[in-house]
Structures are given as structure tokens and as C-alpha cells.
Design an enzyme around this catalytic site. Structure first.
Site, mmCIF file in Angstrom:
data_model
loop_
_atom_site.group_PDB
_atom_site.id
_atom_site.type_symbol
_atom_site.label_atom_id
_atom_site.label_comp_id
_atom_site.label_asym_id
_atom_site.label_seq_id
_atom_site.Cartn_x
_atom_site.Cartn_y
_atom_site.Cartn_z
ATOM 1 C CG ASP A 1 3.401 4.302 -3.961
ATOM 2 O OD1 ASP A 1 2.880 4.571 -5.065
ATOM 3 O OD2 ASP A 1 3.364 3.154 -3.443
ATOM 4 C CG LEU A 2 -2.871 6.372 -3.104
ATOM 5 C CD1 LEU A 2 -3.733 7.115 -4.110
ATOM 6 C CD2 LEU A 2 -3.591 5.097 -2.700
ATOM 7 C CB THR B 1 -5.276 0.308 -3.193
ATOM 8 O OG1 THR B 1 -4.298 1.261 -2.781
ATOM 9 C CG2 THR B 1 -6.664 0.796 -2.851
ATOM 10 C CE LYS C 1 3.108 -5.460 -3.363
ATOM 11 N NZ LYS C 1 3.609 -5.740 -2.017
ATOM 12 C CB SER D 1 0.070 7.269 -6.993
ATOM 13 O OG SER D 1 -0.511 6.072 -7.482
ATOM 14 C CB ALA D 2 2.228 4.528 -11.371
ATOM 15 C CE LYS E 1 5.754 5.663 -8.521
ATOM 16 N NZ LYS E 1 4.860 5.376 -7.386
ATOM 17 C CG ASP F 1 4.125 -0.355 -1.704
ATOM 18 O OD1 ASP F 1 4.193 0.570 -2.541
ATOM 19 O OD2 ASP F 1 3.383 -1.340 -1.847
HETATM 20 C C1 G6P Z 1 0.418 1.914 -8.780
HETATM 21 C C2 G6P Z 1 0.303 0.478 -8.347
HETATM 22 C C3 G6P Z 1 0.385 -0.455 -9.523
HETATM 23 C C4 G6P Z 1 -0.584 -0.029 -10.621
HETATM 24 C C5 G6P Z 1 -0.309 1.405 -11.043
HETATM 25 C C6 G6P Z 1 -1.305 1.907 -12.073
HETATM 26 O O1 G6P Z 1 1.727 2.186 -9.082
HETATM 27 O O2 G6P Z 1 1.304 0.144 -7.413
HETATM 28 O O3 G6P Z 1 0.081 -1.755 -9.074
HETATM 29 O O4 G6P Z 1 -0.483 -0.876 -11.741
HETATM 30 O O5 G6P Z 1 -0.402 2.237 -9.896
HETATM 31 O O6 G6P Z 1 -2.573 2.003 -11.481
HETATM 32 P P1 G6P Z 1 -3.924 2.198 -12.253
HETATM 33 O O7 G6P Z 1 -4.932 2.359 -11.130
HETATM 34 O O8 G6P Z 1 -3.796 3.439 -13.071
HETATM 35 O O9 G6P Z 1 -4.155 0.997 -13.072
HETATM 36 MG MG MG Z 2 2.909 1.266 -4.005
#
Ligand code: G6P
Ligand code: MG
Length: 219
Positions: A8-9, A16, A44, A115-116, A146, A171
Site C-alpha cells: 500500500d502507499l 500521505t 483509509k 494503492s487505491a 478495498k 495500514d
Molecule cells: C488510498 C488512501 C485513501 C484514498 C484513496 C484514493 O487508498 O488510503 O485515503 O481515498 O487512496 O486516493 P486518490 O489519491 O485517488 O484520491
Molecule cells: Mg494506506
């Protein structure tokens, strides 16, 4: 021995997750929805659109916005977030992560991003980690975010592996659920109150060493 690590990022590679929180908080304040860190745990790992839906539901204001307005709100949150991440540098990489990535590379283990976030590639470039990763799973290509396992399955596939051959690092509660469903072995960065006490957890990324990953690998 595991053959890949699916990272995950936000909140694993760098801080971030905090910027996402600040951006949602700012947007929330503008539309009369107050959020705190406790509520933020539910956002998250969750996609931008799903996060907005949760925030609006939390404030009981879902019905006040049309689909077009919701799209505008999500875009506005992203503008705030993108502004906040402009100054990210390699110095912002969490402790131990660079060392871990180097050790994995030396051992011939694939590193893939799960990462999402659509801002993932931008952030990896800012941290000068873009070339370190063997693949970045594109969240736009998966049907379900997720806690569905899709992004972890894709991240493994992008490096030619089955999730069962990989460790996933997260996380977020939604992310841990996604890793488990994918068949990869989870490692959590955070507290048992948030992530549960049934999986290996580290309180800080500095403990995410190559040795640690080999110790927790049970297959
Ligand atoms: C991650 C973060 C989330 C966020 C998602 C989408 O999973 O943990 O908090 O909403 O990415 O991110 P983005 O930068 O595409 O809005
Ligand atoms: Mg995360």
C-alpha cells in the site's frame, strides 16, 4: 519463501494518509460535515468516490447533492490533496522503507504497488521510488476497491505472481481485509485496536525489515 511484496502507499511508504485526512476535513468543513481521526479510519484505503459517499453519509447530507455536485466535491478534495503533496521528497519516505526495498531487490523479490490512489505514480516519482517498483497496479482498472481484493490480485498479476506467493503491507482495515481475501499474507502497520490482533503488526515501518518478513512468512 515469498516471491513478491504488495505495498500500500498512503500510510505505509509515506505519511500521505495524513494529507488525505486534512483534505477531507477541509472539504467537510465547507459543506458542514465535521470529521475526526476516529471516523477517518473508515476512509483509509477507500477510493475517492467511496470516501466521499462515507463522508456525506456521516454528515447525513447525501441527499443534498446531485451526482454532478458529488463529482465536483471529489474533484475539489483531490485539488486540496494534490496541492499538499507537491513538496513531497525522498526525505518523506517512512523509516526503513528504502532499506526494505533495497533488500527485496537484492533478494530478487518483486515489489508491486497496490494503492487505491490515482496519485500513486506521481508520489512515487516525487520520492524517487518510481523505478524501484517492478509494477504499479492501476486502480482505474479494478472493478471493486478495498476491502475487495481486486487491487492486490492485480498488483501480484502485474509482476507475474499469484497473491498466495506474496506478502501484502497495509495500514488500513479495509486494506488488510483486501489482502486476506486475495490470498496474500498480511502485515499491518498500526495498532491492534484498529487492525485487529490476528495478523502480524508493526507499530512503525522501521520494523519492516527483510528479516521480519521472512520470519512472519508461514507458508
Ligand atoms: C488510498 C488512501 C485513501 C484514498 C484513496 C484514493 O487508498 O488510503 O485515503 O481515498 O487512496 O486516493 P486518490 O489519491 O485517488 O484520491
Ligand atoms: Mg494506506
Amino acid at each position: 519463501m515469498f516471491k513478491g511484496v504488495l505495498f500500500d502507499l498512503d500510510g505505509v511508504i509515506t505519511d500521505t494518509a495524513e494529507y488525505h485526512y486534512q483534505a477531507w476535513k477541509k472539504l467537510g468543513a465547507e459543506i458542514g460535515v465535521t470529521i475526526d481521526r476516529h471516523f477517518n479510519e473508515q476512509l483509509k484505503g477507500v477510493s475517492r468516490e467511496d470516501s466521499l459517499a462515507r463522508l456525506l453519509a456521516h454528515g447525513g447530507v447525501e441527499a443534498n447533492f446531485s451526482e454532478t455536485e458529488k463529482a465536483e466535491l471529489a474533484a475539489r478534495k483531490n485539488e486540496y490533496y494534490v496541492e499538499m503533496i507537491q513538496n513531497v521528497t525522498p526525505q518523506d519516505i517512512y523509516p526503513g522503507i528504502t532499506e526494505l526495498l533495497t533488500a527485496l531487490k537484492q533478494a530478487g523479490i518483486k515489489c508491486s504497488l497496490a494503492s487505491a490512489s490515482k496519485n500513486g505514480p506521481f508520489l512515487l516519482k516525487k520520492m524517487e521510488l518510481f523505478d524501484t517498483f517492478d509494477a504499479i497496479a492501476d486502480p482505474a482498472k479494478v472493478a471493486h476497491g478495498k476491502p475487495a481484493p481486486d487491487i492486490f490480485i492485480l498488483a501480484a498479476k502485474e509482476v507475474g505472481l499469484d497473491p498466495a506467493e506474496c506478502i501484502g503491507i497495509e495500514d488500513a482495515r479495509a486494506g488488510i481485509e483486501a489482502i486476506i481475501k486475495s490470498g496474500a499474507q498480511p502485515v499491518g502497520v498500526g495498532k491492534p485496536e484498529v487492525l485487529g490482533d490476528t495478523i502480524p503488526l508493526v507499530s512503525s515501518t522501521e520494523f519492516l525489515t527483510f528479516d521480519y518478513l521472512t520470519q512472519i512468512w508461514t507458508k
